[in-house]
Design an enzyme around this catalytic site. Structure first.
Site, PDB file in Angstrom:
ATOM      1  CD  GLU A   1     -46.733  11.574 -27.492  1.00 36.06           C
ATOM      2  OE1 GLU A   1     -45.948  10.223 -26.993  1.00 36.06           O
ATOM      3  OE2 GLU A   1     -45.668  10.693 -28.563  1.00 36.06           O
TER       4      GLU A   1
ATOM      5  CB  CYS B   1     -42.090  11.998 -31.499  1.00 39.52           C
ATOM      6  SG  CYS B   1     -41.954  11.502 -29.547  1.00 39.52           S
TER       7      CYS B   1
ATOM      8  CG  HIS C   1     -37.561  12.841 -31.992  1.00 38.13           C
ATOM      9  ND1 HIS C   1     -38.232  13.784 -31.476  1.00 38.13           N
ATOM     10  CD2 HIS C   1     -38.061  11.318 -31.482  1.00 38.13           C
ATOM     11  CE1 HIS C   1     -38.676  13.094 -30.657  1.00 38.13           C
ATOM     12  NE2 HIS C   1     -38.480  11.840 -30.345  1.00 38.13           N
TER      13      HIS C   1
END
Length: 525
Positions: free
Chosen positions: A107, A141, A276
């Site tokens: 990103e 993400c 994550h």
């Protein structure tokens, strides 16, 4: 009429292989090798607390973060990915012509048209291999996971030509000065994907949830900094976790029922779980959240003994009303303590020591899990992986670790390659919070500046690190590689491929042809 007969009567598209010519389904497709690149400098979070004038423990206890890696103006997303991919190839003795797909998840956008993938193709020039599919994939993400799924799907598809896929997830996570800055980080993870993998994806077991929200986004293309709604971001993360777990459970129950089993799936069926990790404390809360799900879904939970002891007061809570319920959170954090210690805590090594890497975050956790266990400890285990990207997109999927942990096996090699992870983290250079702040100020002032020559010292980089040498007046970027360490023998000037090892690992095609040589070979199921 059988499906095969229906296909045989269909007109075949030009260039496609005949149905009878397809080879066997690739077995155990997944991650064969994994390489991390982490920045050479970090700031201590305790010292950052003091510098920022916040209460002691706000970052270290409240967020669960001890150190935060960061990049100087010498590094950008292209250099991070160049380093990670080249190190993956070198450490595993891979030739560049053995790769048929390369995809990037990121990103960190520095060009609205040109992909990071095309920059990485410079590594392939000496090999002459330009037949490499894949491009960049972006959604906060989650991009690394999407790229990884694409690679696995490619190997399992009729498009596969027998070569490896490489996936690289990389980002530089930086925030404006303030409460969010301690949740930054940077790094890249490169993964080799193919059949007969020690970390094989379990087919059909992905629970995905996607929804529209402005929890975290980057509308200002001239700034590295995101716009963040902290409370909404946590709610989106936890709600996505709930939904993904529900879908995953339904899918594995359906598989088990087909096999004649009526057992109920629970967290106990995961050997390990990785998440994550925006910050470590949220991961601990996430495991507690999954235990809450197990408790509410259980038809008759035992609240007298076992993990659900004393939780009967929460039997009728509604999950969507508990995202910020401190009583629920505290109770299930306590109830899941033992499980967290056994199944998840060790996966937070990189996250705790380096911070949030965005797309590579969950794969840094996977690497940490492998690095902190022996091959025999993880052999045969099911690893749950939860990936989340704001906006938002999330998936819970599972990896099955191979049973073979004998010396020299693929799993043994993977574990050995990550055994120095703690040493790598400890070999970084600590800088003071004022120096860190000056570095962040420099990045802010020079972001998208052209022409520009970075001012930081190459001497601060790890050996074998790619770095930005200049940006010309047309915003074209040039890179070089710092002198490699003794384990490398690549050229340090220019962007070129390397054949550092004496013997290359052949592509999977040399072990398992996709198209059998015998005409009209039968379909193998």
């Amino acid at each position: 009429m059988s499906f095969g007969r229906q296909l045989s009567g269909m007109q075949r598209m030009p260039g496609s292989a005949p149905i009878s010519g397809l080879g066997p389904w690739p077995k155990d497709v997944g991650i064969i090798a994994l390489e991390l690149y982490l920045p050479s400098q970090y700031v201590d979070q305790t010292e950052l607390e003091q510098e920022d004038g916040v209460a002691p423990g706000k970052y270290t206890v409240g967020l669960g973060q001890d150190r935060m890696g960061f990049c100087s103006d010498l590094e950008d997303i292209n250099s991070l990915c160049l380093t990670a991919v080249q190190k993956l190839m070198e450490r595993n003795g891979l030739s560049y012509d053995s790769v048929g797909r390369l995809e990037v998840g990121t990103e960190t956008i520095i060009d609205k048209s040109k992909s990071v993938k095309t920059v990485l193709m410079q590594l392939f020039e000496d090999s002459g291999n330009t037949d490499v599919e894949g491009i960049d994939t972006t959604n906060a993400c989650y991009g690394g996971t999407a790229a990884l799924f694409n690679a696995v799907n490619w190997v399992e598809s009729s498009s596969w030509d027998g070569r490896y896929a490489v996936v690289v997830a990389g980002d530089i996570a930086v925030y404006a000065s303030g409460s969010a800055r301690p949740t930054g980080g940077a790094g890249a993870v490169a993964m080799l994907v193919g059949p007969n993998a020690p970390l094989a994806f379990e087919q059909g077991l992905r629970g995905t949830h996607m929804q529209h929200a402005y929890d975290f986004y980057k509308p200002d293309l001239m700034s590295e900094y995101p716009v963040v709604d902290g409370k909404l971001s946590i709610e989106c993360y936890l709600s996505a976790l709930d939904r993904c777990y529900a879908v995953y459970r339904n899918k594995i129950h359906a598989q088990w029922q087909k096999e004649g089993s009526e057992e109920r799936f629970s967290l106990e069926d995961f050997g390990y779980l990785v998440f994550h990790s925006p910050y470590c404390k949220l991961v601990q809360k996430s495991l507690a959240r999954l235990m809450l799900n197990d408790f509410l879904l259980h038809p008759n939970p035992n609240t007298e003994t076992g993990p659900f002891t004393g939780l009967d007061a929460f039997r009728d809570v509604k999950p969507e009303e508990t995202y910020f319920d401190r009583d629920v959170e505290k109770a299930f954090l306590k109830a899941s303590t033992d499980m967290f210690e056994k199944k998840t805590k060790h996966s937070l090594l990189v996250s705790n020591q380096n911070g949030n890497m965005y797309t590579p975050s969950v794969y840094g956790c996977l690497a940490s899990l492998i690095a902190t266990h022996s091959a025999s400890q993880i052999a045969g285990q099911r690893v749950g992986v939860f990936s989340y990207g704001s906006g938002f997109a999330a998936t819970l999927y599972s990896i099955r670790v191979t049973q073979d942990h004998t010396p020299g096996s693929a799993l043994d090699k993977l574990v050995s390659s990550l055994s120095d992870l703690k040493l790598r983290l400890d070999s970084r250079q600590k800088v003071s919070p004022p120096v860190f702040s000056e570095c962040m100020k420099l990045r802010q002032e020079t972001h998208h500046l052209a022409p520009y020559v970075p001012s930081s010292s190459v001497e601060d980089l790890f050996p074998g690190t790619w770095y930005l040498t200049r940006v010309d007046e047309k915003h074209r970027r040039e890179y070089a590689r710092s002198a490699p360490g003794i384990e490398l023998s690549a050229e340090s000037e220019g962007v070129r491929s390397t054949t550092a090892t004496e013997q290359h690992i052949p592509s999977p095609a040399k072990k398992m042809p996709r198209i059998p040589a015998t005409p009209g070979a039968p379909i193998s199921n």
